[in-house]
Write an enzyme that holds these catalytic residues in place. Structure first.
Site, short mmCIF file in Angstrom:
data_model
loop_
_atom_site.label_atom_id
_atom_site.label_comp_id
_atom_site.label_asym_id
_atom_site.label_seq_id
_atom_site.Cartn_x
_atom_site.Cartn_y
_atom_site.Cartn_z
N HIS A 1 0.84 -1.20 0.00
CA HIS A 1 0.00 0.00 0.00
C HIS A 1 0.88 1.26 0.00
CE1 HIS A 1 -2.80 -2.74 2.49
NE2 HIS A 1 -3.43 -2.55 1.35
N LYS B 1 -14.43 -9.00 4.99
CA LYS B 1 -13.19 -9.37 5.70
C LYS B 1 -13.36 -9.25 7.20
CE LYS B 1 -9.90 -7.93 2.13
NZ LYS B 1 -8.94 -6.88 1.74
N ARG C 1 -2.67 -6.34 -7.94
CA ARG C 1 -1.51 -7.21 -7.80
C ARG C 1 -1.46 -8.22 -8.94
NH1 ARG C 1 -3.02 -8.45 -1.74
NH2 ARG C 1 -4.93 -8.53 -2.94
N SER D 1 -2.62 -7.85 3.37
CA SER D 1 -2.80 -7.69 4.82
C SER D 1 -3.13 -9.04 5.46
CB SER D 1 -3.93 -6.70 5.11
OG SER D 1 -3.65 -5.45 4.52
O1 PNS Z 1 -8.53 -3.02 1.04
P1 PNS Z 1 -9.81 -3.62 0.57
O2 PNS Z 1 -10.40 -4.51 1.65
O3 PNS Z 1 -9.68 -4.34 -0.74
O4 PNS Z 1 -10.82 -2.37 0.34
C1 PNS Z 1 -12.15 -2.59 -0.08
C2 PNS Z 1 -12.99 -1.34 0.22
C3 PNS Z 1 -12.95 -1.00 1.70
C4 PNS Z 1 -12.49 -0.17 -0.60
C5 PNS Z 1 -14.48 -1.68 -0.21
O5 PNS Z 1 -14.94 -2.81 0.50
C6 PNS Z 1 -15.42 -0.50 -0.02
O6 PNS Z 1 -15.51 0.36 -0.87
N1 PNS Z 1 -16.11 -0.47 1.15
C7 PNS Z 1 -17.05 0.60 1.47
C8 PNS Z 1 -18.49 0.13 1.24
C9 PNS Z 1 -18.82 0.15 -0.24
O7 PNS Z 1 -18.83 1.17 -0.89
N2 PNS Z 1 -19.14 -1.04 -0.77
C10 PNS Z 1 -19.56 -1.22 -2.14
C11 PNS Z 1 -18.43 -1.59 -3.02
S1 PNS Z 1 -19.03 -1.86 -4.67
#
Ligand code: PNS
Length: 163
Positions: free
Chosen positions: A16, A40, A89, A127
């Site tokens: 990151h 997660k 990735r 992570s």
């Molecule tokens: O680091 P990650 O876990 O890949 O990040 C994913 C994240 C937190 C960016 C995604 O889950 C997210 O946008 N969460 C907020 C809720 C949301 O908007 N969900 C709809 C996604 S289409």
């Protein structure tokens, strides 16, 4: 132009950090935001994650760090940001990222998602992997900065105490 780099950052890794550093070279301002990923299981509270990000990015200018509870598109709208950046990735990331960016585009048509390829040094890093290595006492020094390593060790100790 400001870009938004969202993630769960549970915890932040060198992968990151590399993306954030490279973004600061290309954009005048980078907004790093901790959001919940319901898919997660989280180890760290949002406050702990922000604290680790702050310590890890110390000295890096043109970066703001905060968090949001809710949809990413709503947060982008509130910030007035039209570009979201996600790190990619390997091919295995693509499916989920593709779906997420199309869903976001459907909800917020003016919002673009840009993908930045992770540096090859960190192509395997996540992570989740870091947490697993921490759980079994493995070496973390090449995956996360010292403040994150300390937080991971403390978290593993507390998890073991709870049983
Ligand atoms: O680091 P990650 O876990 O890949 O990040 C994913 C994240 C937190 C960016 C995604 O889950 C997210 O946008 N969460 C907020 C809720 C949301 O908007 N969900 C709809 C996604 S289409």
């Amino acid at each position: 132009m400001k870009v938004l780099y969202p993630g769960s950052f549970d915890p932040i890794t060198y992968g990151h950090i590399d993306v954030i550093r490279r973004l600061t070279c290309r954009f005048p301002f980078v907004h790093v935001a901790v959001l919940a990923n319901p898919g997660k299981q989280e180890w760290f509270s949002v406050r702990e994650r922000i604290d680790m990000i702050r310590r890890s990015l110390k000295g890096l200018r043109k970066v703001r760090i905060d968090s949001y509870e809710g949809l990413l598109v709503d947060y982008a709208r509130r910030l007035g940001v039209s570009i979201i950046v996600r790190g990619l990735r390997a091919v295995s990331d693509f499916d989920a990222e593709f779906k997420m960016s199309l869903a976001n585009k459907d909800m917020a048509p003016r919002l673009e998602t840009l993908f930045m390829l992770t540096d090859k040094r960190y192509a395997f890093l996540s992570s989740s992997l870091v947490k697993e290595i921490a759980l079994y006492g493995g070496r973390l020094g090449s995956f996360v900065p010292p403040p994150v390593e300390r937080a991971l060790r403390a978290k593993v100790d507390s998890l073991k105490r709870i049983g």
